[in-house]
Design an enzyme around this catalytic site. Structure first.
Site, short mmCIF file in Angstrom:
data_model
loop_
_atom_site.label_atom_id
_atom_site.label_comp_id
_atom_site.label_asym_id
_atom_site.label_seq_id
_atom_site.Cartn_x
_atom_site.Cartn_y
_atom_site.Cartn_z
N SER A 125 0.82 -1.21 0.00
CA SER A 125 0.00 0.00 0.00
C SER A 125 0.85 1.26 0.00
O SER A 125 1.90 1.32 0.65
CB SER A 125 -0.89 0.00 1.24
OG SER A 125 -1.29 1.31 1.55
N LYS A 126 0.35 2.26 -0.71
CA LYS A 126 1.04 3.56 -0.78
C LYS A 126 1.17 4.19 0.59
O LYS A 126 1.99 5.05 0.81
CB LYS A 126 0.21 4.52 -1.63
CG LYS A 126 0.38 4.35 -3.10
CD LYS A 126 -0.36 5.47 -3.80
CE LYS A 126 -0.29 5.29 -5.29
NZ LYS A 126 -1.05 6.28 -6.01
N ARG A 127 0.27 3.79 1.47
CA ARG A 127 0.25 4.43 2.79
C ARG A 127 1.32 3.89 3.74
O ARG A 127 1.63 4.50 4.74
CB ARG A 127 -1.14 4.28 3.43
CG ARG A 127 -2.15 5.24 2.85
CD ARG A 127 -3.49 5.09 3.52
NE ARG A 127 -4.04 3.78 3.25
CZ ARG A 127 -4.73 3.48 2.16
NH1 ARG A 127 -4.95 4.40 1.24
NH2 ARG A 127 -5.21 2.28 1.98
N LEU A 128 1.88 2.74 3.39
CA LEU A 128 2.88 2.14 4.30
C LEU A 128 4.20 2.90 4.23
O LEU A 128 4.64 3.29 3.15
CB LEU A 128 3.17 0.70 3.88
CG LEU A 128 2.22 -0.39 4.33
CD1 LEU A 128 2.73 -1.74 3.85
CD2 LEU A 128 2.11 -0.39 5.85
#
Ligand code: GLU
Length: 489
Positions: A249-252
């Site tokens: 995920s881009k959020r990690l």
């Protein structure tokens, strides 16, 4: 002549998965004395942001993935004869190709509104255009007057075969594809058209990309065929998964390649690690590779079909190996900005001193940032000692005070402050006190550094210098006297 490309959409930072795709394309080009191209897929103006363009280019640069052709970046002007390398500057070309297909009957004008098509879906629930405008007569088209239209590709009957260098031969029924839009009503191209036109006009020979694009490839092949162009070789590699086995995920933290730079990782290690996320060398169990090693050994045939899981521990281990592989002066230069960032004034130190610092830390650094922990006491005084170490190493303050006074006396007469000589002084003191070297070194380390672990003891003492060493011993004695309730002499 091999020509490969990375074609990111600058709608976010440089994702670790994009870095992997770029790396494979770059390695393949370098290995074959080919050309590696950077092309920005920035047709979607709303999602494109110059800050992301900058971040991506910076990320590639940091990793050492340099491009032979590409858009201008910083002081470097556009490079290459097939530009411009930003899709936003190539719209006329896409329009020309779309209208060429239209004239040849390989595409057609579609006047259906988006809303009117919302209920037409395929078995999997995706929108599927039923072809309402596929067979409009010239008169019917004239009747539409100035009504807005999109241009749709007329998907031929039959099947499309993808001969993939990684996935093997994959068959797709054309009926699973609807007549997809290639040019929007506002004249903007759709990804499928733009990517194919660019790959044709930029003479791309190999398209290495994530396997999330595999199902797009039949569309691209159909367009290549319709435009009368020969196909590039395709190689779809698996995506990178996170440690839980999900899409990264881009959020990690760590999804952004530059997060690793902030965390003190070497680009050499990231490149090495990312290469191994889906590729194995012909040399069994070999995991350490520099960029030149990777160029030498890389081959598309050895890219795996299944997704690789990210493993931070392994990356950290590889990072340590790469740190130890650096010449000391090189490591020194990489540590300086980190020390400075933490407020340590390195400009008052000599190059020789700083090199020695790099040298004594080199074996102990899993990341560059760890130098802050290993060396902070060389730059600033401290007033706390590690609690657990204190309880263990300074258990009987009276005895430790005796040790410290003994060694302090001896050290104050040393004229050549050099680690081998310092070691002899400690050995002499231990003989005199009838204790093992560790019984003196470990408590002294705590006095000098505030910690129980760190770089080699005599080496760190050499760097700390005579004056500071004596001073810190005095402070520790004073501290222990207060703690032990013993009044000062
Ligand atoms: N912009 C696309 C992506 O980032 C490029 C696809 C391709 O390489 O053809 O996934």
């Amino acid at each position: 002549m091999v020509r490969t490309r990375i074609a990111p959409s600058p709608s976010g930072f440089l994702h670790i998965g994009t870095a992997k795709t770029a790396l494979y394309n770059w390695l393949f080009a370098r290995k074959n004395n080919g050309t590696f191209i950077l092309r920005l897929e920035d047709t979607d103006a709303e999602r494109t942001d110059e800050q992301y363009v900058h971040g991506m280019c910076e990320g590639f640069k940091w990793l050492g993935i340099d491009w032979d052709e590409g858009p201008p970046f910083g002081d470097v002007p556009e490079k290459g004869n097939y530009g411009p390398y930003r899709q936003s500057q190539r719209k006329e070309l896409y329009q020309k190709m779309a209208y060429q297909l239209l004239e040849q009957g390989k595409a057609y004008k579609c006047f259906c509104s988006k809303e009117s098509l919302e209920s037409y879906k395929d078995e999997t629930g995706n929108l599927y255009y039923p072809g309402f405008c596929r067979n409009l007569t010239p008169d019917q088209i004239i009747e539409k007057g100035n009504a807005p239209y999109v241009i749709r590709f007329r998907v031929p009957e039959g099947e499309t075969i993808v001969n993939d260098l990684i996935q093997g031969t994959v068959y797709f029924k054309n009926s699973q594809y609807d007549d997809f839009i290639i040019l929007r009503a506002n004249g903007d191209p759709v990804f499928h058209l733009a990517v194919v036109v660019d790959d044709i006009t930029m003479k791309i020979t190999h398209v290495i990309r994530g396997d999330d694009h595999l199902t797009n490839t039949p569309r691209h092949i159909m367009l290549f065929n319709a435009l009368g162009a020969s196909l590039p070789h395709y190689a779809h590699h698996p995506l990178v998964h996170d440690e839980q086995g999900r899409k990264f995920s881009k959020r990690l933290h760590g999804a952004n390649v530059l997060d690793w730079r902030d965390d003190g990782y070497l680009p050499e290690a990231i490149v090495n690690y990312v290469a191994l996320l889906g590729w194995t060398s012909e040399e069994e169990n070999r995991e350490f590779f520099t960029l030149p090693d990777l160029i030498e050994h890389f081959s598309i045939e050895r890219i795996n079909k299944s997704a690789a899981r990210f493993d931070r521990k392994k990356l950290e281990w590889l990072n340590g190996l790469h740190i130890r592989n650096l010449p000391v002066e090189n490591l020194r230069e990489r540590l300086l900005p980190i020390l400075e960032k933490h407020g340590f004034n390195t400009s008052v130190k000599t190059k020789d001193w700083l090199s020695k610092l790099a040298q004594i830390c080199q074996e102990k650094l899993p990341t560059l940032n760890r130098v802050v922990f290993l060396a902070d006491f060389l730059f600033k005084d401290f007033d706390i000692y590690e609690t657990e170490a204190e309880a263990k190493l300074w258990k009987s303050p009276e005895t430790i005070i005796i040790y410290f006074k003994n060694i302090q006396d001896k050290l104050s007469t040393v004229s050549t402050w050099q680690h081998d000589l310092l070691k002899t002084v400690f050995e002499n003191a231990c003989t005199e006190l009838n204790i093992k070297l560790g019984a003196l070194v470990n408590p002294t380390r705590l006095a000098l550094t505030g910690k129980s672990i760190g770089p080699g003891f005599f080496e760190l003492m050499e760097l700390l210098g005579k004056e500071k060493t004596i001073e810190r011993l005095s402070r520790a004695i004073e501290y222990l006297q207060n703690k032990g309730g013993i009044t000062r002499e």
